[in-house]
Design an enzyme around this catalytic site. Structure first.
Site, mmCIF file in Angstrom:
data_model
loop_
_atom_site.group_PDB
_atom_site.id
_atom_site.type_symbol
_atom_site.label_atom_id
_atom_site.label_comp_id
_atom_site.label_asym_id
_atom_site.label_seq_id
_atom_site.Cartn_x
_atom_site.Cartn_y
_atom_site.Cartn_z
ATOM 1 C CB CYS A 258 40.948 16.729 13.317
ATOM 2 S SG CYS A 258 42.335 15.593 13.593
ATOM 3 C CB CYS B 234 42.462 14.954 10.499
ATOM 4 S SG CYS B 234 42.062 14.090 12.029
ATOM 5 C CG ASP B 235 41.168 17.793 7.949
ATOM 6 O OD1 ASP B 235 41.324 16.730 7.319
ATOM 7 O OD2 ASP B 235 40.149 18.054 8.611
#
Length: 311
Positions: free
Chosen positions: A134, A137-138
């Site tokens: 992701c 997300c990261d």
């Protein structure tokens, strides 16, 4: 046979949020945690984009907080995996762990989705240590660093473009000699000066002492001009697709070609009254903890409305 007024399957942000709202609405919800208690977030080390945690929070801690909140309002949280379903009539029948059958007046499906992986052992070794599925997300953790992303479809291109705004250099590792993405996405990628595309490449391994330091690559695998070499990167992102955990419901619910449960517009309503879908199992687009939590809220509200109509 046990009869449950509101049954929730799944314990990610969608499932726990649905449990919080259902409990507060006096629906006496029962939640089965599923194959991965806490959902995909429990494999994420640090989360910086979930509201309410100004200093960030680990995935495990976030899900533990949600679980405690659901329990505080009376949710009955149990270990167990839904292994079969009969949604042909209400009450719906759900088989847990291949043995116990429960009946539910309403059902919230929040079973999530799992990222597809390459199938190399190093993916597990470096999960949460530089391997991610992701970028949204990261990606923040790789500002001004070098990253690689595996995949050649629209998702891979979208995430490569996103990462290009954060990382110093982004490599796209594509096993074929072309991108599968739409023409407009290809044009966008080709215009980004810090995105490099490695066609005809496969990742065969990952290396690093305390985290990802690079990947082992093979170019033109199996051909006379095959070439093996290492590429130094700080992070590896996988964008080869996700698989929703919806298999046991496909005989009854409308799904797309991948298996994502189709809901009505922006609601969690499925084609069966009393059955609601929330979170990643019904979301092929955003796949974020915050959007999952919001859909869990919607599902519980709709379940309360449905059950009230029966009284």
């Amino acid at each position: 046979m046990e009869k449950i007024r509101c049954l929730i399957l799944g314990s990610g942000p969608a499932g726990y949020t649905a449990a919080i709202y259902a409990s507060r609405a006096n629906l006496s919800p029962v939640l089965y945690e599923g194959i991965q208690p806490g959902g995909q977030l429990t494999t994420t080390t640090e989360i910086d984009n979930f509201p309410g945690y100004p200093n960030g929070v680990s995935g495990i801690q976030l899900m533990e907080d949600m679980k405690k909140q659901a329990q505080r309002f009376g949710t009955d949280i149990r270990f167990g995996i839904a292994t079969a379903a009969d949604l042909s009539k209400r009450p719906f029948r759900i088989t847990i762990d291949g043995e116990k059958v429960v009946e539910a007046e309403s059902l919230i499906i929040a079973t999530g989705a799992k990222a597809k992986y390459l199938g190399i052992p190093d993916e597990t070794k470096y999960a949460g240590m530089g391997v991610s599925a992701c970028a949204t997300c990261d990606g923040f953790f790789y500002r001004r660093k070098t990253v690689a992303i595996v995949g050649g479809g629209d998702t891979a291109c979208e995430e490569a473009v996103y990462l290009s705004g954060l990382a110093e250099k982004v490599y796209m590792i594509v096993r074929k000699d072309f991108l599968r993405a739409s023409k407009i996405m290809q044009d966008t990628v080709f215009k980004m000066p810090n995105i490099g595309i490695l066609f005809n490449h496969n990742v065969t391994g990952i290396y690093g002492k305390e985290g990802v330091e690079g990947v082992h690559l093979v170019k033109n695998s199996g051909l006379p001009n095959e070439e093996k070499y290492d590429l130094a990167v700080d992070g590896l992102f996988l964008a080869i697709g996700h698989e929703p955990n919806s298999g046991i419901f496909k005989d009854y619910l409308d799904t797309d070609e991948t298996g994502y449960i189709i809901t009505q517009g922006s609601t969690p309503l499925t084609n069966i009254p009393g059955v609601f879908a929330a979170g990643d199992v019904a979301d092929p687009v955003y796949r974020q903890a915050t959007t999952a939590a919001g859909s869990g809220c919607k599902a519980a509200i709709e379940a309360e409305r449905f059950l009230s109509s029966l009284d």
